[in-house]
Motif scaffolding. Structure first.
Motif, PDB file in Angstrom:
ATOM      1  N   ARG A  90       0.856  -1.190   0.000  1.00 42.74           N
ATOM      2  CA  ARG A  90       0.000   0.000   0.000  1.00 42.74           C
ATOM      3  C   ARG A  90       0.888   1.235   0.000  1.00 42.74           C
ATOM      4  N   PRO A  91       1.658   1.454  -1.055  1.00 41.84           N
ATOM      5  CA  PRO A  91       2.638   2.552  -1.048  1.00 41.84           C
ATOM      6  C   PRO A  91       1.971   3.910  -0.890  1.00 41.84           C
ATOM      7  N   ARG A  92       2.581   4.732  -0.023  1.00 44.15           N
ATOM      8  CA  ARG A  92       2.125   6.095   0.169  1.00 44.15           C
ATOM      9  C   ARG A  92       2.848   7.015  -0.809  1.00 44.15           C
ATOM     10  N   PRO A  93       2.372   8.244  -0.980  1.00 41.67           N
ATOM     11  CA  PRO A  93       3.095   9.187  -1.850  1.00 41.67           C
ATOM     12  C   PRO A  93       4.525   9.357  -1.376  1.00 41.67           C
ATOM     13  N   ARG A  94       5.432   9.510  -2.316  1.00 41.33           N
ATOM     14  CA  ARG A  94       6.841   9.659  -1.966  1.00 41.33           C
ATOM     15  C   ARG A  94       7.067  10.898  -1.123  1.00 41.33           C
ATOM     16  N   ARG A  95       7.999  10.753  -0.174  1.00 41.94           N
ATOM     17  CA  ARG A  95       8.335  11.893   0.654  1.00 41.94           C
ATOM     18  C   ARG A  95       9.241  12.839  -0.109  1.00 41.94           C
ATOM     19  N   GLY A  96       9.106  14.098   0.179  1.00 45.74           N
ATOM     20  CA  GLY A  96       9.974  15.086  -0.459  1.00 45.74           C
ATOM     21  C   GLY A  96      11.047  15.561   0.480  1.00 45.74           C
ATOM     22  N   GLY A  97      11.912  16.421  -0.025  1.00 48.07           N
ATOM     23  CA  GLY A  97      12.880  17.093   0.827  1.00 48.07           C
ATOM     24  C   GLY A  97      14.202  16.401   0.994  1.00 48.07           C
ATOM     25  N   THR A  98      14.381  15.193   0.476  1.00 46.26           N
ATOM     26  CA  THR A  98      15.656  14.510   0.661  1.00 46.26           C
ATOM     27  C   THR A  98      16.094  13.875  -0.647  1.00 46.26           C
ATOM     28  N   THR A  99      16.066  14.652  -1.691  1.00 43.22           N
ATOM     29  CA  THR A  99      16.422  14.102  -2.993  1.00 43.22           C
ATOM     30  C   THR A  99      17.707  14.695  -3.531  1.00 43.22           C
ATOM     31  N   GLY A 100      18.566  15.201  -2.662  1.00 40.56           N
ATOM     32  CA  GLY A 100      19.841  15.715  -3.126  1.00 40.56           C
ATOM     33  C   GLY A 100      20.201  17.063  -2.555  1.00 40.56           C
ATOM     34  N   LEU A 101      19.300  17.690  -1.791  1.00 40.02           N
ATOM     35  CA  LEU A 101      19.595  18.986  -1.210  1.00 40.02           C
ATOM     36  C   LEU A 101      20.113  18.814   0.210  1.00 40.02           C
ATOM     37  N   ARG A 102      21.037  19.665   0.573  1.00 34.77           N
ATOM     38  CA  ARG A 102      21.629  19.635   1.896  1.00 34.77           C
ATOM     39  C   ARG A 102      20.587  20.013   2.946  1.00 34.77           C
ATOM     40  N   GLU A 103      20.382  19.158   3.952  1.00 36.45           N
ATOM     41  CA  GLU A 103      19.467  19.464   5.034  1.00 36.45           C
ATOM     42  C   GLU A 103      20.189  20.262   6.105  1.00 36.45           C
ATOM     43  N   ARG A 104      19.446  21.113   6.779  1.00 35.31           N
ATOM     44  CA  ARG A 104      20.012  21.907   7.858  1.00 35.31           C
ATOM     45  C   ARG A 104      19.526  21.367   9.200  1.00 35.31           C
ATOM     46  N   VAL A 105      20.394  21.457  10.196  1.00 33.93           N
ATOM     47  CA  VAL A 105      20.056  21.027  11.547  1.00 33.93           C
ATOM     48  C   VAL A 105      19.644  22.253  12.345  1.00 33.93           C
ATOM     49  N   SER A 106      18.609  22.085  13.148  1.00 36.33           N
ATOM     50  CA  SER A 106      18.099  23.187  13.953  1.00 36.33           C
ATOM     51  C   SER A 106      19.199  23.784  14.838  1.00 36.33           C
ATOM     52  N   PRO A 107      19.338  25.110  14.883  1.00 34.82           N
ATOM     53  CA  PRO A 107      20.328  25.738  15.772  1.00 34.82           C
ATOM     54  C   PRO A 107      20.115  25.349  17.231  1.00 34.82           C
ATOM     55  N   ASP A 108      18.856  25.178  17.649  1.00 31.00           N
ATOM     56  CA  ASP A 108      18.597  24.776  19.034  1.00 31.00           C
ATOM     57  C   ASP A 108      19.146  23.380  19.309  1.00 31.00           C
ATOM     58  N   LEU A 109      18.991  22.493  18.344  1.00 32.16           N
ATOM     59  CA  LEU A 109      19.518  21.144  18.520  1.00 32.16           C
ATOM     60  C   LEU A 109      21.044  21.159  18.525  1.00 32.16           C
ATOM     61  N   LEU A 110      21.647  21.988  17.697  1.00 31.45           N
ATOM     62  CA  LEU A 110      23.104  22.105  17.679  1.00 31.45           C
ATOM     63  C   LEU A 110      23.626  22.600  19.022  1.00 31.45           C
ATOM     64  N   ARG A 111      22.933  23.576  19.615  1.00 31.66           N
ATOM     65  CA  ARG A 111      23.357  24.076  20.932  1.00 31.66           C
ATOM     66  C   ARG A 111      23.234  22.987  21.984  1.00 31.66           C
ATOM     67  N   LEU A 112      22.155  22.210  21.924  1.00 29.85           N
ATOM     68  CA  LEU A 112      21.976  21.116  22.877  1.00 29.85           C
ATOM     69  C   LEU A 112      23.103  20.105  22.739  1.00 29.85           C
ATOM     70  N   MET A 113      23.436  19.721  21.522  1.00 28.69           N
ATOM     71  CA  MET A 113      24.518  18.768  21.292  1.00 28.69           C
ATOM     72  C   MET A 113      25.843  19.303  21.814  1.00 28.69           C
ATOM     73  N   ARG A 114      26.074  20.591  21.615  1.00 28.77           N
ATOM     74  CA  ARG A 114      27.333  21.191  22.046  1.00 28.77           C
ATOM     75  C   ARG A 114      27.483  21.151  23.571  1.00 28.77           C
ATOM     76  N   SER A 115      26.344  21.156  24.270  1.00 21.08           N
ATOM     77  CA  SER A 115      26.405  21.147  25.743  1.00 21.08           C
ATOM     78  C   SER A 115      26.727  19.766  26.303  1.00 21.08           C
ATOM     79  N   TRP A 116      26.631  18.723  25.477  1.00 19.70           N
ATOM     80  CA  TRP A 116      26.911  17.365  25.943  1.00 19.70           C
ATOM     81  C   TRP A 116      28.400  17.063  25.778  1.00 19.70           C
ATOM     82  N   THR A 117      29.192  17.532  26.699  1.00 23.84           N
ATOM     83  CA  THR A 117      30.643  17.352  26.571  1.00 23.84           C
ATOM     84  C   THR A 117      31.096  15.929  26.873  1.00 23.84           C
ATOM     85  N   ASP A 118      30.244  15.139  27.541  1.00 30.93           N
ATOM     86  CA  ASP A 118      30.603  13.755  27.874  1.00 30.93           C
ATOM     87  C   ASP A 118      29.863  12.732  27.029  1.00 30.93           C
ATOM     88  N   THR A 119      29.041  13.195  26.085  1.00 29.96           N
ATOM     89  CA  THR A 119      28.202  12.293  25.301  1.00 29.96           C
ATOM     90  C   THR A 119      28.363  12.562  23.812  1.00 29.96           C
TER      91      THR A 119
END
Length: 292
Positions: A90-119
């Motif tokens: 029962r295939p659904r319509p194809r997802r868009g947004g990941t066919t060759g364009l560079r995705e960006r990571v949320s700045p908030d998530l990047l800040r959270l990752m940066r705070s994990w100095t031991d992980t």
């Protein structure tokens, strides 16, 4: 990959890795392969052999829910593989947004990752391109070729067989995870290019991809061997990034007070002066987009 034949290819692959013993059939006579015969699957699923053959050949692509339930039982499919079977039927319509364009990571998530100095923490897209890594993750994977894409790394970098002591298990998990996250979108041009590259360069990838294993990852214990700090046993947790569908956050931790925690802390000390989350300047996606 012919989208009209994906359901049949999946059924054939899972039939060939399902043994008679798994479904309670006695061992009788010589078998060319260890898997089930088509007529055996058909009988156990309560359909005609001709109908089941049409399913595998792609001439019948719309089985009923009753047939899908029966095939799930006969082929001993787990929940993720069963969901994959339904999505192929029962295939659904194809997802868009990941066919060759560079995705960006949320700045908030990047800040959270940066705070994990031991992980160690990574953000990947569903093609396993590493979109961002905090300093400790960059150090963990440092020196490895193709570290910008986790599936290319494990199959194309010879050093991966030392980095992952249980390489066969880790590689199968990567191939199964890729199938799980892409679902029925196997005709996506970017995925086609990635699979073609891996198939051309790695016979092991061809072997594992042909099994059609489907298994997502939420929590998994993995063994690593880092060239600077030695053996590590770490738990990898995976979280979907709801604000950006298709992105996944991977965190990597050691058990408290374990030798692996001490080794990870030693590695962290070596990057303690680096506090800026590393964003990959280029991924295979960008090279695809630019024609490189």
């Amino acid at each position: 990959m012919d989208s009209d034949k994906l359901l049949g290819e999946f059924l054939r692959a899972r039939r060939e890795v399902t043994t008679p013993a798994q479904v309670g059939l006695p061992h009788v006579g010589f078998r060319r392969t260890p898997g089930l015969r088509r007529e055996e699957v058909a009988t156990l699923a309560g359909v005609s052999t001709d109908y089941y053959i049409r399913l595998e050949q792609g001439r019948e692509r719309h089985p009923s829910d009753q047939v899908l339930v029966a095939l799930t039982r006969v082929l001993d499919l787990g929940s993720e593989a069963a969901a994959h079977l339904y999505e192929l039927a029962r295939p659904r319509p194809r997802r868009g947004g990941t066919t060759g364009l560079r995705e960006r990571v949320s700045p908030d998530l990047l800040r959270l990752m940066r705070s994990w100095t031991d992980t160690p923490a990574l953000v990947c897209d569903r093609w396993m391109n590493v979109l961002a890594a905090n300093p400790l993750a960059a150090a963990l994977y440092g020196g490895l070729e193709h570290a910008d894409n986790l599936i290319r790394l494990i199959f194309l970098d010879p050093a991966a067989r030392e980095f992952y002591p249980n390489w066969e298990q880790a590689a199968r998990a990567r191939a199964a995870h890729l199938r799980a996250v892409v679902g029925a979108d196997l005709g996506n041009p970017y995925l086609t290019e990635l699979v073609d590259e891996l198939s051309f360069k790695s016979v092991d990838f061809c072997r594992m991809w042909a099994r059609h294993d489907v298994s997502g990852m939420t929590s998994e214990t993995k063994h690593f061997y880092h060239r600077e700090v030695g053996a590590l046993t770490l738990t990898c947790e995976l979280f979907n990034v709801n604000s950006t569908p298709g992105q996944q956050l991977i965190t990597i931790q050691a058990k408290p007070a374990s030798p692996s925690e001490r080794a990870l802390a030693l590695l962290g000390n070596r990057v303690a002066m680096t506090h800026k989350t590393v964003e990959r300047p280029e991924t295979l996606m960008e090279r695809t987009r630019d024609g490189g």
